[in-house]
Design a protein around this motif. Structure first.
Motif, PDB file in Angstrom:
ATOM      1  N   ASP A   1       0.912  -1.238  -0.033  1.00 20.02           N
ATOM      2  CA  ASP A   1      -0.059  -0.156   0.153  1.00 20.02           C
ATOM      3  C   ASP A   1       0.986   1.104  -0.040  1.00 20.02           C
ATOM      4  O   ASP A   1       2.075   1.363   0.717  1.00 20.02           O
ATOM      5  CB  ASP A   1      -0.981  -0.089   1.117  1.00 20.02           C
ATOM      6  N   GLY A   2       0.527   2.254  -0.736  1.00 21.58           N
ATOM      7  CA  GLY A   2       1.292   3.526  -0.836  1.00 21.58           C
ATOM      8  C   GLY A   2       0.829   4.502  -1.667  1.00 21.58           C
ATOM      9  O   GLY A   2      -0.410   4.514  -2.054  1.00 21.58           O
ATOM     10  N   THR A   3       1.572   5.522  -1.879  1.00 22.52           N
ATOM     11  CA  THR A   3       1.130   6.806  -2.925  1.00 22.52           C
ATOM     12  C   THR A   3       2.230   6.732  -3.925  1.00 22.52           C
ATOM     13  O   THR A   3       3.471   6.599  -3.868  1.00 22.52           O
ATOM     14  CB  THR A   3       1.142   8.042  -1.909  1.00 22.52           C
TER      15      THR A   3
ATOM     16  N   THR B   1       4.549   8.433  -6.268  1.00 19.26           N
ATOM     17  CA  THR B   1       5.427   9.633  -6.419  1.00 19.26           C
ATOM     18  C   THR B   1       5.591  10.279  -7.770  1.00 19.26           C
ATOM     19  O   THR B   1       5.847  11.135  -8.070  1.00 19.26           O
ATOM     20  CB  THR B   1       6.440   9.707  -5.573  1.00 19.26           C
TER      21      THR B   1
ATOM     22  N   ASP C   1      -1.987   9.219  -6.775  1.00 18.58           N
ATOM     23  CA  ASP C   1      -3.010   8.270  -6.261  1.00 18.58           C
ATOM     24  C   ASP C   1      -2.275   7.267  -5.339  1.00 18.58           C
ATOM     25  O   ASP C   1      -1.290   6.981  -5.157  1.00 18.58           O
ATOM     26  CB  ASP C   1      -3.218   7.407  -7.572  1.00 18.58           C
ATOM     27  N   GLN C   2      -3.461   6.952  -4.565  1.00 24.85           N
ATOM     28  CA  GLN C   2      -3.291   5.992  -3.567  1.00 24.85           C
ATOM     29  C   GLN C   2      -3.582   4.687  -3.847  1.00 24.85           C
ATOM     30  O   GLN C   2      -4.583   4.364  -4.551  1.00 24.85           O
ATOM     31  CB  GLN C   2      -4.314   6.239  -2.338  1.00 24.85           C
TER      32      GLN C   2
ATOM     33  N   LYS D   1      -3.358   0.169  -3.415  1.00 20.86           N
ATOM     34  CA  LYS D   1      -3.219  -1.036  -2.529  1.00 20.86           C
ATOM     35  C   LYS D   1      -2.371  -2.010  -2.941  1.00 20.86           C
ATOM     36  O   LYS D   1      -2.161  -2.268  -4.225  1.00 20.86           O
ATOM     37  CB  LYS D   1      -4.624  -1.612  -2.363  1.00 20.86           C
TER      38      LYS D   1
ATOM     39  N   VAL E   1       6.490   4.181  -5.630  1.00 17.52           N
ATOM     40  CA  VAL E   1       5.337   4.104  -4.553  1.00 17.52           C
ATOM     41  C   VAL E   1       6.026   4.389  -3.260  1.00 17.52           C
ATOM     42  O   VAL E   1       6.958   3.675  -2.911  1.00 17.52           O
ATOM     43  CB  VAL E   1       4.700   2.988  -4.768  1.00 17.52           C
TER      44      VAL E   1
ATOM     45  N   SER F   1       5.907   4.042   0.602  1.00 17.43           N
ATOM     46  CA  SER F   1       5.000   3.152   1.251  1.00 17.43           C
ATOM     47  C   SER F   1       5.549   3.292   2.812  1.00 17.43           C
ATOM     48  O   SER F   1       6.824   3.837   3.224  1.00 17.43           O
ATOM     49  CB  SER F   1       5.289   1.856   0.867  1.00 17.43           C
TER      50      SER F   1
ATOM     51  N   LYS G   1       9.866   4.426   6.433  1.00 17.31           N
ATOM     52  CA  LYS G   1       8.998   4.959   5.257  1.00 17.31           C
ATOM     53  C   LYS G   1      10.112   4.538   4.128  1.00 17.31           C
ATOM     54  O   LYS G   1      11.282   5.126   4.070  1.00 17.31           O
ATOM     55  CB  LYS G   1       8.749   6.378   5.463  1.00 17.31           C
TER      56      LYS G   1
END
Length: 420
Positions: free
Chosen positions: A197-199, A201, A216-217, A219, A252, A254, A384
């Protein structure tokens, strides 16, 4: 091989003393007289020298005013002289030479080079099934026929060279399996998916259809770049699909959970200095072990070294020597101090981060804490990270949906309207 030559030629362990032993060494060097294992000793030096070189020392000894004393004589010439009256000694030597000559007529080692897709075990087993390899008579091997058979049975091997060198069979191959596998993957199509899961970049797509954008987020398991490409007709409608292997740089961000546990009291082992040794002779099917001294240790560690007996690079024998050194260990209980626990936890964390870095993760931030207990030390927190997406999955095949009232060729088949 050099040690073997020294043994057969014979050599001496000598001690040089006198007024100027250093000058003696310099003159030996100027005349290219080989000395080895040179060590300083009382009033001079000790070293090893061959019999032939020893006979050249007389003028040098006279010139430098030094004296030489023979400590030990080693090698085959001295052994033969010592046992010259023992007939069985020479019979044993003759039998050993005959055995070496007999074994030199067979293959005892198979070396395979150039393979990446097919393992050494796979190809070695295949050669054994063809009657080629360990224990094969060299005169029965037909290298050209072996090469043709390998190319026939393995289409992904495009070039083969088989050569006999001494008692070794050397097989060089060139494969195209990796390229063919890649083509198969592109024909099927592969997606690039998120591992955690993450964003997102950043995303730069080279092949495939991007399914996400920066910010975007996502899964774990979400498709980031699809291996399915839509094909449009002149009317701007989807007329089909083409599949490829998705290729993109997708990063991403995470947050990964981290947890580590280790006992507060551990058993540490220290060497006592007591050792045992064992020697084993190994063939392909049997193993004969000789315990030079029985192992009675309760706690111990074994250090094993396996060597295949060979002379030079190409003359291998079907025997391996297994040398084993057994060190006795003394177990001792040790309780971690707070500082030792922090250092141990730090080493475990660094090792974990190193493994992540090897998988294309960039560590952005570490946030962990240590909890101390009488029996256990626990480390927990979060890391992170910035992950470069590399996980793939097979692209799901899509079917072209027909629009109501249209056939596949696009002709209107509806019932509305006049039909005169």
């Amino acid at each position: 091989m050099i040690r073997l030559m020294k043994f057969f030629n014979g050599y001496l362990h000598v001690h040089v003393t006198g007024y100027s032993p250093e000058r003696f060494l310099n003159l030996c060097s100027n005349r290219n007289i080989l000395l080895w294992d040179l060590l300083p000793s009382k009033n001079g030096y000790e070293f090893y020298i061959s019999i032939q070189a020893f006979r050249q020392l007389k003028p040098i000894l006279k010139k430098t005013g030094t004296k030489i004393h023979i400590i030990e004589k080693s090698g085959f010439p001295f052994m033969a002289f010592r046992y010259r009256k023992h007939k069985f000694f020479f019979v044993g030597i003759a039998a050993a030479l005959l055995l070496l000559f007999t074994m030199s007529r067979f293959i005892w080692n198979v070396q395979i080079d150039g393979n990446s897709y097919f393992s050494d075990q796979t190809l070695t087993k295949y050669l054994e099934e063809q009657g080629v390899g360990y224990g094969s008579r060299k005169k029965d091997l037909k290298c050209e026929e072996i090469e043709k058979q390998i190319r026939t049975d393995y289409p992904d091997i495009i070039w083969v060279s088989v050569n006999v060198k001494g008692t070794r069979l050397v097989v060089d191959i060139q494969e195209v399996a990796a390229e063919r596998e890649k083509d198969d993957e592109e024909a099927e199509g592969t997606d690039l998916v998120a591992q955690y899961d993450g964003t997102v970049t950043s995303i730069v797509t080279r092949a495939g259809t991007p399914c996400v954008k920066k910010g975007d987020q996502v899964k774990a398991g979400d498709v980031l770049v699809s291996g399915c490409l839509e094909i449009f007709n002149d009317a701007g409608e989807v007329s089909g699909y083409q599949y490829c292997s998705a290729d993109a740089d997708v990063y991403v961000e995470s947050s990964l959970p981290y947890e580590d546990k280790f006992p507060a009291v551990e058993t540490r082992y220290q060497e006592t200095g007591e050792t045992r040794y064992a020697l084993a002779f190994c063939t392909k099917k049997k193993r004969f072990e000789i315990a030079l001294r029985k192992n009675t240790f309760t706690d111990f560690e074994k250090l094993t070294k396996l060597e295949t007996i060979h002379f030079g690079e190409d003359f291998y024998l079907p025997i391996q020597l297994e040398w084993t050194k057994i060190n006795e260990l003394s177990p001792q209980k040790h309780t971690y101090t707070e500082e030792e626990a922090k250092q141990t936890a730090g080493r475990h964390l660094e090792l974990y981060c190193k493994k992540l870095t090897e998988k294309d993760f960039e560590i952005l931030e570490k946030s962990v804490k240590i909890n101390f207990d009488k029996s256990e030390i626990t480390v927990s927190g979060k890391l992170k990270v910035l992950e470069k997406a590399s996980k793939t999955q097979q692209t799901e095949k899509r079917k072209l949906e027909e629009k109501e009232g249209q056939e596949e060729n696009g002709i209107d088949t509806g019932t509305n309207g006049n039909s005169n």
